[in-house]
Write an enzyme that holds these catalytic residues in place. Structure first.
Site, PDB file in Angstrom:
ATOM      1  N   GLY A 118       0.260  -1.767   1.677  1.00 53.46           N
ATOM      2  CA  GLY A 118       0.895  -1.429   0.632  1.00 53.46           C
ATOM      3  C   GLY A 118       0.263  -0.560  -0.339  1.00 53.46           C
ATOM      4  O   GLY A 118       0.329   0.427  -1.195  1.00 53.46           O
ATOM      5  N   HIS A 119      -0.569  -2.119  -0.482  1.00 48.66           N
ATOM      6  CA  HIS A 119      -0.741  -1.709  -2.550  1.00 48.66           C
ATOM      7  C   HIS A 119      -2.283  -0.262  -2.315  1.00 48.66           C
ATOM      8  O   HIS A 119      -2.964  -0.734  -3.147  1.00 48.66           O
ATOM      9  CB  HIS A 119      -1.497  -2.791  -3.157  1.00 48.66           C
ATOM     10  CG  HIS A 119      -1.875  -3.584  -2.399  1.00 48.66           C
ATOM     11  ND1 HIS A 119      -3.347  -3.748  -3.073  1.00 48.66           N
ATOM     12  CD2 HIS A 119      -2.396  -4.624  -1.178  1.00 48.66           C
ATOM     13  CE1 HIS A 119      -4.566  -5.005  -2.693  1.00 48.66           C
ATOM     14  NE2 HIS A 119      -3.655  -5.394  -1.631  1.00 48.66           N
ATOM     15  N   GLN A 175      -7.787  -0.248   4.388  1.00 49.03           N
ATOM     16  CA  GLN A 175      -8.950   0.717   3.978  1.00 49.03           C
ATOM     17  C   GLN A 175      -8.794   2.444   4.354  1.00 49.03           C
ATOM     18  O   GLN A 175      -9.143   3.144   3.491  1.00 49.03           O
ATOM     19  CB  GLN A 175     -10.049   0.917   3.696  1.00 49.03           C
ATOM     20  CG  GLN A 175     -10.483  -0.932   2.816  1.00 49.03           C
ATOM     21  CD  GLN A 175     -10.532  -0.512   1.236  1.00 49.03           C
ATOM     22  OE1 GLN A 175      -9.369   0.232   0.884  1.00 49.03           O
ATOM     23  NE2 GLN A 175      -9.822  -1.838   0.800  1.00 49.03           N
ATOM     24  N   GLY A 220      -1.556  -6.916   3.727  1.00 49.18           N
ATOM     25  CA  GLY A 220      -2.699  -6.929   5.194  1.00 49.18           C
ATOM     26  C   GLY A 220      -2.964  -8.064   5.651  1.00 49.18           C
ATOM     27  O   GLY A 220      -3.431  -8.128   7.319  1.00 49.18           O
ATOM     28  N   CYS A 280     -18.638 -12.966  -6.687  1.00 50.15           N
ATOM     29  CA  CYS A 280     -18.552 -13.792  -8.396  1.00 50.15           C
ATOM     30  C   CYS A 280     -17.351 -14.427  -8.178  1.00 50.15           C
ATOM     31  O   CYS A 280     -17.741 -15.774  -8.776  1.00 50.15           O
ATOM     32  CB  CYS A 280     -18.532 -12.794  -8.788  1.00 50.15           C
ATOM     33  SG  CYS A 280     -17.647 -10.832  -8.846  1.00 50.15           S
ATOM     34  N   THR A 312      14.584 -12.866   5.148  1.00 48.44           N
ATOM     35  CA  THR A 312      14.362 -10.968   4.154  1.00 48.44           C
ATOM     36  C   THR A 312      13.660 -10.271   3.839  1.00 48.44           C
ATOM     37  O   THR A 312      13.009 -10.222   3.484  1.00 48.44           O
ATOM     38  CB  THR A 312      15.775 -12.082   3.762  1.00 48.44           C
ATOM     39  OG1 THR A 312      16.446 -12.473   3.972  1.00 48.44           O
ATOM     40  CG2 THR A 312      16.502 -10.409   3.113  1.00 48.44           C
TER      41      THR A 312
HETATM   42  N1  PLP Z   1      -8.401  -5.883   5.210  1.00 49.11           N
HETATM   43  C1  PLP Z   1      -9.540  -5.281   4.170  1.00 49.11           C
HETATM   44  C2  PLP Z   1     -10.357  -3.656   5.250  1.00 49.11           C
HETATM   45  C3  PLP Z   1      -9.094  -4.547   3.246  1.00 49.11           C
HETATM   46  O1  PLP Z   1      -9.745  -4.514   2.055  1.00 49.11           O
HETATM   47  C4  PLP Z   1      -7.509  -6.132   2.049  1.00 49.11           C
HETATM   48  C5  PLP Z   1      -7.900  -5.854   1.140  1.00 49.11           C
HETATM   49  O2  PLP Z   1      -9.157  -5.532   0.358  1.00 49.11           O
HETATM   50  C6  PLP Z   1      -7.232  -6.662   3.020  1.00 49.11           C
HETATM   51  C7  PLP Z   1      -7.266  -6.704   5.166  1.00 49.11           C
HETATM   52  C8  PLP Z   1      -6.425  -7.304   2.767  1.00 49.11           C
HETATM   53  O3  PLP Z   1      -4.968  -6.899   2.579  1.00 49.11           O
HETATM   54  P1  PLP Z   1      -3.526  -7.595   1.196  1.00 49.11           P
HETATM   55  O4  PLP Z   1      -4.778  -7.144  -0.138  1.00 49.11           O
HETATM   56  O5  PLP Z   1      -2.512  -6.453   1.323  1.00 49.11           O
HETATM   57  O6  PLP Z   1      -3.284  -9.196   1.954  1.00 49.11           O
END
Ligand code: PLP
Length: 390
Positions: A200-201, A179, A71, A325, A237
């Site tokens: 993805g995660h 999100q 992301g 934290c 790749t």
């Molecule tokens: N944007 C938002 C709102 C997120 O919550 C996160 C990850 O917590 C990200 C971007 C970043 O995504 P990534 O962990 O895949 O880089």
């Protein structure tokens, strides 16, 4: 010890179906999708299917989907695309509750590259000040980037309404929907966004794969120069197994959307109601209606979020706090500060974020564990006396 996992806004469990879909591409199907031979072509065809599955989830066309590494890369690519497209425009807009993936980049551009940034404020429910947003757009604005859903509170911004106004001004609009995708229905065509990031995660695919949607017709600036992968828009790749896994996860997410909006929402609402009832001086952070169905950010006066998490961790419960934290700071999160959540409850705020893997029994485990934890911590707190905050 049984793990009760309620930290799905941090990351999600990779779905078994996704793992099964990926496995052959770690093993026997290791061909390079760019190769001329049939062996590589098999992988290429599977990537095309993944691209279609992602496109279907957000109602995009396949050529509008660019696979990235996460992301964060999608967010950065979107912003750099805008500033390359309009080098003469030196003003950027975002909100003051964005994820660091956008916030840090904007701060960097402001501090080192001569950009002026408007960080649009939110009210005490986390809702965006639309008057300030619309009032700050000028001919000098290169891009407006706003998150669809907040990672800490789950609060939703009215992206469709905002995109319309931004489009009318002829300004590029990007949304960080990391999100939101997989939790609420997303239709990029209806929303009218120019670019959208997803990861993805956060939707039961593995870590290390993301997507940037770029509306057809808009010239995307390549962030990684190299080979002609992703239609010449991102060299390197392909992370084949993860892309294929993301495709499967998007297919599953389409099926699961109604479940998130019903069963998961019910679990979240049950957890919320029980905690508010059983624990005095507790309050929910963020708007109760304009909110993701899976997220509960809840503050407990006069206690420390980190201490709550450590005590819950001993019971096998995984949640998270908004406090910074990791940076060693004792400040509450920038999101809760921007919402002007009173210091004593911002400090004791924790986030539960659910998925369709959670059960009512698990909510009951959390409810039973949390009341004594808060009681114990308050007995040691200098801010708590005779059953109230001092
Ligand atoms: N944007 C938002 C709102 C997120 O919550 C996160 C990850 O917590 C990200 C971007 C970043 O995504 P990534 O962990 O895949 O880089």
């Amino acid at each position: 010890m049984k793990i009760v996992y309620t930290d799905n806004n941090a990351t999600t469990r990779t779905a078994d179906e996704v793992i099964q879909e990926m496995l052959p591409y770690f093993g026997e199907l290791y061909g390079n999708p760019s190769s001329m031979h049939t062996f590589g072509d098999k992988v290429d065809r599977k990537i095309k299917q993944a691209r279609q599955r992602v496109a279907d989830l957000i109602n995009a066309d396949i050529e509008e989907i660019i696979f990235t590494s996460c992301g964060t890369e999608s967010d950065s690519s979107a912003i750099y695309t805008a500033i390359h497209a309009y080098p003469e425009k030196k003003h950027l807009i975002t909100s003051n509750v964005e994820h660091p993936a956008i916030k840090s980049l904007y701060q960097y551009l402001e501090q080192t590259q001569g950009y002026k940034v408007t960080f649009v404020p939110v009210d005490n429910k986390g809702l965006l000040d639309l008057d300030i947003l619309y009032g700050s757009m000028t001919d000098n604005t290169a891009i407006v980037s706003l998150m669809w859903a907040n990672n800490e509170t789950g609060v939703l911004f009215p992206i469709e309404e905002i995109a319309k106004k931004v489009n009318e001004k002829g300004i590029l609009f990007h949304t960080d929907a990391v999100q939101a995708v997989g939790k609420i229905p997303i239709d990029v065509k209806k929303a009218g966004v120019d670019m959208l990031s997803l990861s993805g995660h956060k939707l039961h695919a593995p870590k290390g794969v993301g997507v940037l949607y770029v509306k057809k017709g808009f010239k995307f600036s390549s962030f990684l120069m190299g080979g002609h992968q992703e239609n010449g828009r991102r060299g390197g790749t392909e992370n084949t197994a993860s892309i294929i896994g993301l495709g499967k996860a998007c297919e599953l997410a389409r099926e699961n959307l109604p479940v998130i909006n019903t069963s998961v929402r019910e679990l979240r609402d049950y957890l919320q109601a029980q905690l508010l009832e059983k624990i005095p001086s507790s309050s929910v952070n963020g708007d109760l209606d304009q909110r993701l169905p899976n997220t509960l950010s809840i503050g407990f006066d006069a206690v420390e979020g980190e201490s709550i998490l450590l005590m819950l961790d001993r019971e096998g419960i995984c949640a998270s706090s908004g406090s910074a934290c990791t940076s060693g700071s004792l400040e509450p999160s920038h999101v809760l500060m921007a919402m002007k959540v009173p210091f004593k409850s911002a400090h004791g705020s924790i986030r539960f974020s659910l998925s369709h893997y959670n059960t009512k029994d698990e909510m009951d485990i959390i409810i039973a564990a949390l009341a004594p934890v808060i009681h114990k911590l308050r007995q040691m707190s200098p801010f708590w006396k005779d059953g109230k905050v001092v």
